[in-house]
Scaffold this active site. Sequence first.
Site, PDB file in Angstrom:
ATOM      1  N   LYS A   1       0.993  -1.064  -0.127  1.00 60.10           N
ATOM      2  CA  LYS A   1      -0.033   0.008   0.036  1.00 60.10           C
ATOM      3  C   LYS A   1       1.008   1.348  -0.033  1.00 60.10           C
ATOM      4  O   LYS A   1       2.048   1.387   0.263  1.00 60.10           O
ATOM      5  CB  LYS A   1      -0.944   0.012   1.166  1.00 60.10           C
ATOM      6  CG  LYS A   1      -2.242   0.808   1.132  1.00 60.10           C
ATOM      7  CD  LYS A   1      -3.173   0.116   0.319  1.00 60.10           C
ATOM      8  CE  LYS A   1      -4.569   0.921   0.275  1.00 60.10           C
ATOM      9  NZ  LYS A   1      -5.651   0.207   0.004  1.00 60.10           N
TER      10      LYS A   1
ATOM     11  N   ASP B   1      -7.135   4.369  -4.216  1.00 56.91           N
ATOM     12  CA  ASP B   1      -7.662   4.164  -2.900  1.00 56.91           C
ATOM     13  C   ASP B   1      -8.479   5.530  -2.560  1.00 56.91           C
ATOM     14  O   ASP B   1      -8.636   6.346  -3.478  1.00 56.91           O
ATOM     15  CB  ASP B   1      -6.672   3.988  -1.802  1.00 56.91           C
ATOM     16  CG  ASP B   1      -7.295   3.373  -0.501  1.00 56.91           C
ATOM     17  OD1 ASP B   1      -7.783   2.291  -0.326  1.00 56.91           O
ATOM     18  OD2 ASP B   1      -7.674   3.979   0.686  1.00 56.91           O
TER      19      ASP B   1
HETATM   20  P1  NDP Z   1     -12.831   8.033  -2.243  1.00 62.33           P
HETATM   21  O1  NDP Z   1     -12.255   9.051  -2.122  1.00 62.33           O
HETATM   22  O2  NDP Z   1     -13.633   7.776  -3.596  1.00 62.33           O
HETATM   23  O3  NDP Z   1     -14.114   8.547  -1.407  1.00 62.33           O
HETATM   24  C1  NDP Z   1     -14.121   8.338   0.105  1.00 62.33           C
HETATM   25  C2  NDP Z   1     -15.344   8.812   0.762  1.00 62.33           C
HETATM   26  O4  NDP Z   1     -15.316   8.470   2.013  1.00 62.33           O
HETATM   27  C3  NDP Z   1     -15.713  10.273   0.386  1.00 62.33           C
HETATM   28  O5  NDP Z   1     -17.197  10.229   0.558  1.00 62.33           O
HETATM   29  C4  NDP Z   1     -15.023  10.859   1.641  1.00 62.33           C
HETATM   30  O6  NDP Z   1     -15.659  12.102   2.090  1.00 62.33           O
HETATM   31  C5  NDP Z   1     -15.262   9.809   2.624  1.00 62.33           C
HETATM   32  N1  NDP Z   1     -14.223  10.102   3.598  1.00 62.33           N
HETATM   33  C6  NDP Z   1     -12.747   9.566   3.318  1.00 62.33           C
HETATM   34  N2  NDP Z   1     -12.103   9.947   4.842  1.00 62.33           N
HETATM   35  C7  NDP Z   1     -12.691  10.347   5.718  1.00 62.33           C
HETATM   36  C8  NDP Z   1     -12.896  10.544   6.876  1.00 62.33           C
HETATM   37  N3  NDP Z   1     -11.537  10.595   7.535  1.00 62.33           N
HETATM   38  N4  NDP Z   1     -14.045  10.818   7.578  1.00 62.33           N
HETATM   39  C9  NDP Z   1     -15.424  10.434   7.036  1.00 62.33           C
HETATM   40  N5  NDP Z   1     -15.306  10.428   5.806  1.00 62.33           N
HETATM   41  C10 NDP Z   1     -14.499  10.332   5.128  1.00 62.33           C
HETATM   42  O7  NDP Z   1     -12.553   6.573  -1.839  1.00 62.33           O
HETATM   43  P2  NDP Z   1     -13.185   5.147  -1.850  1.00 62.33           P
HETATM   44  O8  NDP Z   1     -14.435   4.952  -2.077  1.00 62.33           O
HETATM   45  O9  NDP Z   1     -12.315   4.647  -2.974  1.00 62.33           O
HETATM   46  O10 NDP Z   1     -12.588   4.231  -0.541  1.00 62.33           O
HETATM   47  C11 NDP Z   1     -13.460   4.433   0.411  1.00 62.33           C
HETATM   48  C12 NDP Z   1     -12.965   3.295   1.401  1.00 62.33           C
HETATM   49  O11 NDP Z   1     -12.905   2.012   0.923  1.00 62.33           O
HETATM   50  C13 NDP Z   1     -11.433   3.261   1.905  1.00 62.33           C
HETATM   51  O12 NDP Z   1     -11.498   2.987   3.293  1.00 62.33           O
HETATM   52  C14 NDP Z   1     -10.876   2.489   1.026  1.00 62.33           C
HETATM   53  O13 NDP Z   1      -9.430   2.232   1.705  1.00 62.33           O
HETATM   54  C15 NDP Z   1     -11.881   1.384   0.948  1.00 62.33           C
HETATM   55  N6  NDP Z   1     -11.376   0.534  -0.386  1.00 62.33           N
HETATM   56  C16 NDP Z   1     -11.360   1.171  -1.852  1.00 62.33           C
HETATM   57  C17 NDP Z   1     -11.391   0.386  -2.749  1.00 62.33           C
HETATM   58  C18 NDP Z   1     -11.394   0.906  -4.003  1.00 62.33           C
HETATM   59  O14 NDP Z   1     -11.132   0.129  -5.122  1.00 62.33           O
HETATM   60  N7  NDP Z   1     -11.274   2.140  -4.530  1.00 62.33           N
HETATM   61  C19 NDP Z   1     -11.024  -1.200  -2.537  1.00 62.33           C
HETATM   62  C20 NDP Z   1     -11.448  -1.773  -1.311  1.00 62.33           C
HETATM   63  C21 NDP Z   1     -11.452  -0.751  -0.198  1.00 62.33           C
HETATM   64  P3  NDP Z   1     -14.882  13.387   1.641  1.00 62.33           P
HETATM   65  O15 NDP Z   1     -15.359  13.761   0.198  1.00 62.33           O
HETATM   66  O16 NDP Z   1     -15.606  14.551   2.477  1.00 62.33           O
HETATM   67  O17 NDP Z   1     -13.473  13.364   2.018  1.00 62.33           O
HETATM   68  O1  2IT Z   2      -8.246  -1.537  -0.479  1.00 65.48           O
HETATM   69  C1  2IT Z   2      -7.983  -1.861  -1.568  1.00 65.48           C
HETATM   70  O2  2IT Z   2      -8.114  -3.320  -1.827  1.00 65.48           O
HETATM   71  C2  2IT Z   2      -7.860  -1.018  -2.637  1.00 65.48           C
HETATM   72  N1  2IT Z   2      -7.822   0.205  -2.388  1.00 65.48           N
HETATM   73  C3  2IT Z   2      -7.798  -1.522  -4.017  1.00 65.48           C
HETATM   74  C4  2IT Z   2      -6.424  -1.845  -4.215  1.00 65.48           C
HETATM   75  C5  2IT Z   2      -6.081  -2.342  -5.699  1.00 65.48           C
HETATM   76  O3  2IT Z   2      -4.972  -2.548  -5.967  1.00 65.48           O
HETATM   77  O4  2IT Z   2      -6.795  -2.428  -6.584  1.00 65.48           O
END
Ligand code: NDP
Ligand code: 2IT
Length: 446
Positions: free
Chosen positions: A127, A167
């Site tokens: 990561k 992420d």
């Molecule tokens: P994005 O940046 O697309 O969206 C993040 C969302 O979460 C936004 O709505 C953001 O709000 C909110 N958020 C972020 N930080 C905080 C915080 N400290 N407190 C409250 N709200 C918060 O990210 P993703 O959707 O990609 O990721 C969301 C979660 O999913 C993370 O935990 C990530 O690690 C996990 N994840 C993502 C994957 C992927 O493929 N993208 C795969 C697996 C897991 P704001 O706009 O106000 O910051």
């Molecule tokens: O937390 C996760 O699994 C991700 N943000 C996706 C990682 C990836 O390599 O697609």
Amino acid sequence: MSKAFVEQVMETVVARNPGETEFHQAAREVAESVAAVIDKNPQFAKMKVFERLVEPERQIIFRVPWTDDKGEVHVNRGFRVQFSTAIGPYKGGLRFHPSVYLGIIKFLGFEQIFKNALTTTPIGGGKGGSDFDPKGKSDNEVMHFCQAFMSELFRHIGPDTDVPAGDIGVGGREVGFLFGQYKKLTNTYTGVLTGKGLDWGGSLVRTEATGYGLIYFVTRMLEARNKSWKGLDVVVSGSGNVAIYAVQKAQQLGARVVAMSDSNGYIVDSKGINVETVKRIKEVERGRIKEYVQAHASAKYVEGCDGIWTVPCQVALPSATQNEIDETGAKTLVKNGCIAVGEGANMPSTPEAIKVFLDSGVSFGPAKAANAGGVATSALEMCQNSMRLNWTFEEVDARLKTIMNSIYEQCTKAADAYGQKGNLVAGANIAGFLKVARAMMAQGLV
Ligand code: NDP
Ligand code: 2IT
């Protein structure tokens, strides 16, 4: 013996990684789950498999200097933690958020080892990220930052070495800028990043994959209770990549999603969230969730994001960030009739919250299993890049479904085998660990 094992390894983890509380939390949870496995397999203890796993193979911290549109110089910190290559090249996303420090990247990288093992695809764990905040920055500033970040990262990654992706704060735009700079610096066109655009090496379904995969996984949890999504009220925290596509798929399957959020507050729409409006605000305009109420009179906006767990629902899908559901939030959900929780985000429930869910008989899908669809589809993107071929949407989606079903089976079987029927937290940790541990045993002390 089990308890002693946990306390012994955690003493070292805490001493060696001072102040990295999220990493300690993630390591303790896995240690508690796999202690029984290590008891049964003394060869793992002898070869210090777990002790090796909590020590990343390599940690890289670097300076990222860049200039904003006014010509002012900024200095951010970049990270890439390369945790484990036991079953494949390092694989895992990059997070750009002001809260990023080594402890966050290490918790994410550590979890990624076991998640990636569950996907059935050959990828190790890693990561990275930066404390850079993309919010309020122009496209030009984001590009300059991404180029500066890649100017150091490129020497540490490669399509057979380490394959980053998105992420929090890293989506299609950032992956594009990062890829462009990697290509320029190395004079190669390879699958070194996933989440690429569809015209230049990306895979169909990767955008939707984490959210869709989450829903496929929770579908299995619901089926085990003889339930489907039809008629269920669902609360999804966050409004980013994971949240949006979880909402879309849950609605396609007949659920009513009543609330979503961002880090400022949450919206409640009793008519059901209009996901197209959320997509416009978040994906196109890069706006805030509160703007939703301007388009939908049926909705209200509440300032502050913790309150979202007071919105009554049968299914909760925390999809924003770590430790967003604490014990109080969990108790409120249970009191209001929640029967299932699927973690879209990484480690969104505190250990106390997880205990509340498990003790109350709530079906609980832990992040390593439930959100693995994103990285699994990244592995499918790597596969298509290697073949120089593209599969159709239906083909990738079908593979994603098969993978999520397999993850569910692996978790339930491992939980059963270790006397923890229905505990998917233990199941995911044990199944993921066993695969990695066996590979480490086969490959010797490295
Ligand atoms: P994005 O940046 O697309 O969206 C993040 C969302 O979460 C936004 O709505 C953001 O709000 C909110 N958020 C972020 N930080 C905080 C915080 N400290 N407190 C409250 N709200 C918060 O990210 P993703 O959707 O990609 O990721 C969301 C979660 O999913 C993370 O935990 C990530 O690690 C996990 N994840 C993502 C994957 C992927 O493929 N993208 C795969 C697996 C897991 P704001 O706009 O106000 O910051
Ligand atoms: O937390 C996760 O699994 C991700 N943000 C996706 C990682 C990836 O390599 O697609």
